[in-house]
Design a protein around this motif. Structure first.
Motif, PDB file in Angstrom:
ATOM      1  N   ILE A 285       0.802  -1.231   0.000  1.00  0.00           N
ATOM      2  CA  ILE A 285       0.000   0.000   0.000  1.00  0.00           C
ATOM      3  C   ILE A 285       0.834   1.281   0.000  1.00  0.00           C
ATOM      4  O   ILE A 285       0.646   2.146  -0.851  1.00  0.00           O
ATOM      5  CB  ILE A 285      -0.970   0.023   1.194  1.00  0.00           C
ATOM      6  CG1 ILE A 285      -1.985  -1.115   1.077  1.00  0.00           C
ATOM      7  CG2 ILE A 285      -1.712   1.368   1.265  1.00  0.00           C
ATOM      8  CD1 ILE A 285      -2.937  -1.216   2.249  1.00  0.00           C
ATOM      9  N   ALA A 286       1.739   1.459   0.959  1.00  0.00           N
ATOM     10  CA  ALA A 286       2.397   2.761   1.126  1.00  0.00           C
ATOM     11  C   ALA A 286       3.121   3.200  -0.143  1.00  0.00           C
ATOM     12  O   ALA A 286       2.927   4.321  -0.628  1.00  0.00           O
ATOM     13  CB  ALA A 286       3.359   2.721   2.306  1.00  0.00           C
ATOM     14  N   GLY A 287       3.980   2.334  -0.687  1.00  0.00           N
ATOM     15  CA  GLY A 287       4.706   2.672  -1.909  1.00  0.00           C
ATOM     16  C   GLY A 287       3.788   2.869  -3.094  1.00  0.00           C
ATOM     17  O   GLY A 287       3.864   3.900  -3.789  1.00  0.00           O
ATOM     18  N   PRO A 288       2.884   1.903  -3.382  1.00  0.00           N
ATOM     19  CA  PRO A 288       1.937   2.113  -4.479  1.00  0.00           C
ATOM     20  C   PRO A 288       1.056   3.346  -4.304  1.00  0.00           C
ATOM     21  O   PRO A 288       0.619   3.941  -5.293  1.00  0.00           O
ATOM     22  CB  PRO A 288       1.107   0.825  -4.458  1.00  0.00           C
ATOM     23  CG  PRO A 288       2.061  -0.209  -3.957  1.00  0.00           C
ATOM     24  CD  PRO A 288       2.876   0.510  -2.911  1.00  0.00           C
ATOM     25  N   SER A 289       0.804   3.749  -3.048  1.00  0.00           N
ATOM     26  CA  SER A 289       0.024   4.970  -2.829  1.00  0.00           C
ATOM     27  C   SER A 289       0.779   6.195  -3.316  1.00  0.00           C
ATOM     28  O   SER A 289       0.171   7.148  -3.832  1.00  0.00           O
ATOM     29  CB  SER A 289      -0.312   5.103  -1.340  1.00  0.00           C
ATOM     30  OG  SER A 289      -1.081   6.254  -1.098  1.00  0.00           O
ATOM     31  N   MET A 290       2.104   6.203  -3.176  1.00  0.00           N
ATOM     32  CA  MET A 290       2.905   7.294  -3.748  1.00  0.00           C
ATOM     33  C   MET A 290       2.682   7.378  -5.249  1.00  0.00           C
ATOM     34  O   MET A 290       2.402   8.447  -5.800  1.00  0.00           O
ATOM     35  CB  MET A 290       4.392   7.086  -3.458  1.00  0.00           C
ATOM     36  CG  MET A 290       4.816   7.215  -2.025  1.00  0.00           C
ATOM     37  SD  MET A 290       6.632   7.285  -1.826  1.00  0.00           S
ATOM     38  CE  MET A 290       7.139   5.621  -2.278  1.00  0.00           C
ATOM     39  N   GLY A 291       2.858   6.238  -5.923  1.00  0.00           N
ATOM     40  CA  GLY A 291       2.710   6.215  -7.372  1.00  0.00           C
ATOM     41  C   GLY A 291       1.306   6.552  -7.822  1.00  0.00           C
ATOM     42  O   GLY A 291       1.099   7.243  -8.832  1.00  0.00           O
ATOM     43  N   ARG A 292       0.315   6.085  -7.084  1.00  0.00           N
ATOM     44  CA  ARG A 292      -1.090   6.368  -7.417  1.00  0.00           C
ATOM     45  C   ARG A 292      -1.352   7.864  -7.364  1.00  0.00           C
ATOM     46  O   ARG A 292      -2.034   8.421  -8.237  1.00  0.00           O
ATOM     47  CB  ARG A 292      -1.998   5.621  -6.444  1.00  0.00           C
ATOM     48  CG  ARG A 292      -3.496   5.720  -6.732  1.00  0.00           C
ATOM     49  CD  ARG A 292      -4.283   5.056  -5.611  1.00  0.00           C
ATOM     50  NE  ARG A 292      -5.699   4.987  -5.877  1.00  0.00           N
ATOM     51  CZ  ARG A 292      -6.567   5.961  -5.691  1.00  0.00           C
ATOM     52  NH1 ARG A 292      -6.125   7.137  -5.248  1.00  0.00           N
ATOM     53  NH2 ARG A 292      -7.854   5.788  -5.940  1.00  0.00           N
ATOM     54  N   THR A 293      -0.824   8.536  -6.345  1.00  0.00           N
ATOM     55  CA  THR A 293      -1.007   9.980  -6.231  1.00  0.00           C
ATOM     56  C   THR A 293      -0.358  10.707  -7.404  1.00  0.00           C
ATOM     57  O   THR A 293      -0.939  11.643  -7.972  1.00  0.00           O
ATOM     58  CB  THR A 293      -0.417  10.482  -4.906  1.00  0.00           C
ATOM     59  OG1 THR A 293      -1.150   9.896  -3.828  1.00  0.00           O
ATOM     60  CG2 THR A 293      -0.496  11.991  -4.800  1.00  0.00           C
ATOM     61  N   LEU A 294       0.839  10.287  -7.794  1.00  0.00           N
ATOM     62  CA  LEU A 294       1.514  10.928  -8.926  1.00  0.00           C
ATOM     63  C   LEU A 294       0.736  10.705 -10.218  1.00  0.00           C
ATOM     64  O   LEU A 294       0.648  11.607 -11.064  1.00  0.00           O
ATOM     65  CB  LEU A 294       2.939  10.399  -9.045  1.00  0.00           C
ATOM     66  CG  LEU A 294       3.841  10.628  -7.823  1.00  0.00           C
ATOM     67  CD1 LEU A 294       5.212  10.010  -8.057  1.00  0.00           C
ATOM     68  CD2 LEU A 294       3.964  12.105  -7.480  1.00  0.00           C
ATOM     69  N   ALA A 295       0.158   9.511 -10.382  1.00  0.00           N
ATOM     70  CA  ALA A 295      -0.674   9.241 -11.564  1.00  0.00           C
ATOM     71  C   ALA A 295      -1.903  10.139 -11.579  1.00  0.00           C
ATOM     72  O   ALA A 295      -2.373  10.566 -12.642  1.00  0.00           O
ATOM     73  CB  ALA A 295      -1.075   7.772 -11.597  1.00  0.00           C
ATOM     74  N   MET A 429      -4.124   3.025   7.758  1.00  0.00           N
ATOM     75  CA  MET A 429      -4.099   4.488   7.614  1.00  0.00           C
ATOM     76  C   MET A 429      -2.686   5.044   7.588  1.00  0.00           C
ATOM     77  O   MET A 429      -2.406   6.022   6.887  1.00  0.00           O
ATOM     78  CB  MET A 429      -4.946   5.121   8.712  1.00  0.00           C
ATOM     79  CG  MET A 429      -6.432   4.812   8.546  1.00  0.00           C
ATOM     80  SD  MET A 429      -7.541   5.739   9.650  1.00  0.00           S
ATOM     81  CE  MET A 429      -7.434   4.768  11.150  1.00  0.00           C
ATOM     82  N   SER A 430      -1.778   4.438   8.365  1.00  0.00           N
ATOM     83  CA  SER A 430      -0.399   4.942   8.325  1.00  0.00           C
ATOM     84  C   SER A 430       0.258   4.632   6.979  1.00  0.00           C
ATOM     85  O   SER A 430       1.165   5.360   6.550  1.00  0.00           O
ATOM     86  CB  SER A 430       0.429   4.361   9.475  1.00  0.00           C
ATOM     87  OG  SER A 430       0.394   2.964   9.496  1.00  0.00           O
ATOM     88  N   ASP A 431      -0.184   3.584   6.306  1.00  0.00           N
ATOM     89  CA  ASP A 431       0.293   3.323   4.944  1.00  0.00           C
ATOM     90  C   ASP A 431      -0.056   4.495   4.024  1.00  0.00           C
ATOM     91  O   ASP A 431       0.788   4.998   3.267  1.00  0.00           O
ATOM     92  CB  ASP A 431      -0.357   2.056   4.384  1.00  0.00           C
ATOM     93  CG  ASP A 431       0.447   0.799   4.637  1.00  0.00           C
ATOM     94  OD1 ASP A 431       1.674   0.839   4.512  1.00  0.00           O
ATOM     95  OD2 ASP A 431      -0.160  -0.236   4.960  1.00  0.00           O
ATOM     96  N   TYR A 432      -1.313   4.901   4.069  1.00  0.00           N
ATOM     97  CA  TYR A 432      -1.752   5.970   3.172  1.00  0.00           C
ATOM     98  C   TYR A 432      -1.111   7.308   3.540  1.00  0.00           C
ATOM     99  O   TYR A 432      -0.747   8.097   2.657  1.00  0.00           O
ATOM    100  CB  TYR A 432      -3.278   6.071   3.184  1.00  0.00           C
ATOM    101  CG  TYR A 432      -3.930   4.927   2.452  1.00  0.00           C
ATOM    102  CD1 TYR A 432      -3.863   4.837   1.063  1.00  0.00           C
ATOM    103  CD2 TYR A 432      -4.592   3.917   3.138  1.00  0.00           C
ATOM    104  CE1 TYR A 432      -4.446   3.775   0.380  1.00  0.00           C
ATOM    105  CE2 TYR A 432      -5.179   2.857   2.474  1.00  0.00           C
ATOM    106  CZ  TYR A 432      -5.104   2.789   1.092  1.00  0.00           C
ATOM    107  OH  TYR A 432      -5.678   1.731   0.427  1.00  0.00           O
ATOM    108  N   GLY A 433      -0.987   7.570   4.846  1.00  0.00           N
ATOM    109  CA  GLY A 433      -0.317   8.801   5.260  1.00  0.00           C
ATOM    110  C   GLY A 433       1.125   8.840   4.801  1.00  0.00           C
ATOM    111  O   GLY A 433       1.628   9.884   4.348  1.00  0.00           O
ATOM    112  N   THR A 434       1.809   7.699   4.912  1.00  0.00           N
ATOM    113  CA  THR A 434       3.201   7.620   4.463  1.00  0.00           C
ATOM    114  C   THR A 434       3.296   7.809   2.955  1.00  0.00           C
ATOM    115  O   THR A 434       4.202   8.493   2.454  1.00  0.00           O
ATOM    116  CB  THR A 434       3.804   6.270   4.872  1.00  0.00           C
ATOM    117  OG1 THR A 434       3.691   6.117   6.289  1.00  0.00           O
ATOM    118  CG2 THR A 434       5.268   6.169   4.463  1.00  0.00           C
ATOM    119  N   GLY A 435       2.361   7.209   2.226  1.00  0.00           N
ATOM    120  CA  GLY A 435       2.338   7.393   0.779  1.00  0.00           C
ATOM    121  C   GLY A 435       2.175   8.844   0.398  1.00  0.00           C
ATOM    122  O   GLY A 435       2.789   9.330  -0.559  1.00  0.00           O
TER     123      GLY A 435
END
Length: 578
Positions: A285-295, A429-435
């Motif tokens: 989740i955390a890493g893919p959430s970074m990429g998802r936000t950039l997309a 939730m901490s996954d998404y916050g970290t992302g």
């Protein structure tokens, strides 16, 4: 203060006092975040904070999660800074103009449990029939077999009042063997029987013994600490001295990098990251959430996964939205050749693996800089992990539950529930916050690359998100009482050894009753996914910015769906217009 009705409390003089305001607390969180990260944020980003408006369709006092933490407030703060970074990039790319920024409370809340709101063919994460719709990337059955899944869980130890979260990651067998159990037990299929069996073995050891065993086997377990105890550890003191994320220069020989020339989708506003190429080497989740936000801001994001490594199948439904995905074995000559071809024109690399993993493959930040040396632009390398990149525990593996246990989040959740034991809070939730923090690091580094040139590395972690969250303080006792009153009694029947699925399921049920506004279809978008062959539903962005489009260009797909190429990027008009 005492709760007297659903809208007012009384102050110490018996006079009505205004109900807790989530909006006001979110503004305070924005101010706190600015102070913590001021050395990481250029003035050209911070000046847009004054343009941020916080919106809600409710009375702006709703606390959605059955938790004592200011999760929505923290996320609104992070999304506000993220949006300010986007606005600063838009000024560089499109010129100075007034840009109203809106961050929505309800959408910020849904962002924190978006994996639980996403659906495929109207089936959610916890629907037992959803597996038939997914690509099976649970290669070692660490998710699909209950006994093995509970190798990642919180248990009591030999010492009364002491708890340890073992974590078998996506393999399970080594952790189970470590505590004296078989890797597979086909006879164990009952939820409570599995928990009791595993906990009986964990209870043979003290936390200190489990820490030693854990280190020897390179497993991701951790002792559950209270916040005050974590702050007294050497590692805690180190992280408390650091900002939530850090950006440093890797090299300064590359010139300022102009934005690529792109043509907006017909009939649509421009996207600030259009033409920016991102390689995402992440799972869960955390890493893919970074990429998802950039997309979501228009970047071309390729999620690169190994065909030989497990990933959680359902998380791909939400986490892969807007991306292309490809399988590459970076230990093989062919895989390395294909990856390094992609790297030649990449702008960003995202690293979500254990510390040192990519370095052992020859792809550390410094090694990446050498591989792209001599081209006309630098590169941005941003990584996230569990424990951070400084301090004695920096090299330890870990996941969201591990960070929540070591920092004190789990103990605070349990005490909020009236227990003298920790409970891992609902949802990752901490996954998404970290992302979100990782995405801010990318956006800031891209701004610096465009203005100053060079290559940049950004780092953040799950523990650093939890430190930011806990640093905001817990809700006051009167607010906690209101939250407890609003949620189902069944939720408060949970105990330390209940699984993340059980905790999340009960929380979801309670929130649907208490806060139906979070489950309104207006907060979601739907489109057909060619990759999955089904209709996908996902959460809309919390952010809107005047003059820019924030949203995806394509629906999700499973891992390994696309070829490893920057060509053939389809635009799905139904997604753009949705």
């Amino acid at each position: 203060m005492a709760l007297v009705n659903d809208r007012y409390t009384e102050d110490d003089k018996g006079q009505p006092a205004a109900r807790y305001s989530v909006i006001d607390a979110a503004r305070q969180a924005i101010s706190q975040l600015q102070k913590l990260a001021q050395d990481q944020l250029p003035a050209d980003i911070l000046k847009h904070v004054q343009d941020v408006q916080l919106t809600s369709t409710t009375d702006k006092t709703q606390i959605y999660f059955p938790c004592p933490f200011k999760e929505t407030e923290a996320t609104v703060a992070l999304k506000s800074i993220e949006a300010c970074a986007v606005a600063a990039l838009a000024t560089l790319r499109y010129g100075e103009q007034p840009r109203k920024i809106e961050v929505n409370l309800e959408r910020s809340a849904t962002f924190l449990f978006s994996a639980y709101l996403a659906t495929i063919a109207d089936l959610g994460k916890q629907d037992p029939t959803v597996k038939a719709k997914l690509k099976d990337t649970d290669l070692l059955k660490a998710q699909s077999i209950l006994y093995r899944r509970l190798s990642a869980n919180l248990y009591a130890t030999k010492n009364p009042g002491e708890f340890f979260h073992i974590h078998g990651s996506l393999e399970a067998g080594k952790t189970l063997n470590m505590i004296g159990l078989e890797a597979h037990r086909p006879d164990l299929t009952d939820y409570r029987q599995c928990i009791d069996t595993i906990e009986s073995h964990v209870k043979r050891f003290t936390a200190a013994e489990l820490e030693e065993m854990n280190a020897k086997e390179s497993q991701a377990g951790v002792t559950a600490l209270k916040w005050e105890d974590f702050k007294q550890t050497e590692h805690g003191r180190t992280l408390l001295s650091l900002p939530p994320w850090q950006i440093t220069r890797l090299e300064d020989s590359s010139p300022p990098a102009p934005f690529p020339s792109t043509v907006p989708v017909p009939g649509s506003k421009p996207q600030v990251l259009s033409g920016i190429r991102v390689l995402e080497l992440c799972r869960i989740i955390a890493g893919p959430s970074m990429g998802r936000t950039l997309a979501e801001y228009g970047a071309q994001v390729i999620k690169v996964t190994s065909p030989n490594l497990s990933d959680v199948p359902f998380f791909q439904v939400d986490g892969n939205t807007g991306k292309h995905t490809c399988d590459l074995d970076l230990k093989s000559p062919a895989g390395r050749e294909a990856f390094e071809e992609l790297l030649k024109s990449a702008d960003v690399l995202l690293d979500g693996y254990r510390p040192g993993s990519l370095e052992r493959l020859g792809y550390s930040p410094q090694q990446i800089v050498e591989l792209v040396k001599g081209r006309s632009k630098g590169i941005v390398y941003v990584s996230e992990n569990c424990f951070g990149y400084q301090g004695p525990w920096a090299g330890r593996p870990g996941w969201q539950q591990i960070a929540d246990c070591v920092t004190g989040v789990a103990w605070a959740q349990g005490e909020f529930m009236g227990l003298q034991e920790p409970v891992v809070p609902p949802f990752p939730m901490s996954d998404y916050g970290t992302g979100c923090m990782g995405a801010i690091a990318v956006l800031t580094a891209l701004w610096r690359r465009a203005k100053e040139g060079g290559s940049w590395v950004g780092r953040t972690s799950l523990s650093q998100y939890d430190i930011f969250l806990l640093g905001l303080g817990l809700y006051d006792e009167d607010v906690k009482a209101r939250v407890r009153k609003n949620h189902d009694e069944e939720f408060f029947g949970l105990r330390h050894a209940d699984s993340v699925d059980e905790v999340g399921g009960r929380a979801l049920k309670s929130m649907k009753r208490a806060h139906p506004e979070l489950f309104d279809d207006k907060l979601m978008q739907k489109a057909f996914s060619k990759g999955f062959g089904e209709e996908i539903k996902w959460c809309r962005s919390p952010v809107s910015i005047d003059g820019l489009r924030v949203g995806f260009e394509r629906a999700s797909r499973p891992n390994g769906y696309d070829k490893p190429t920057w060509d053939e990027w389809e635009i799905e008009q139904a997604v753009v217009e949705g």
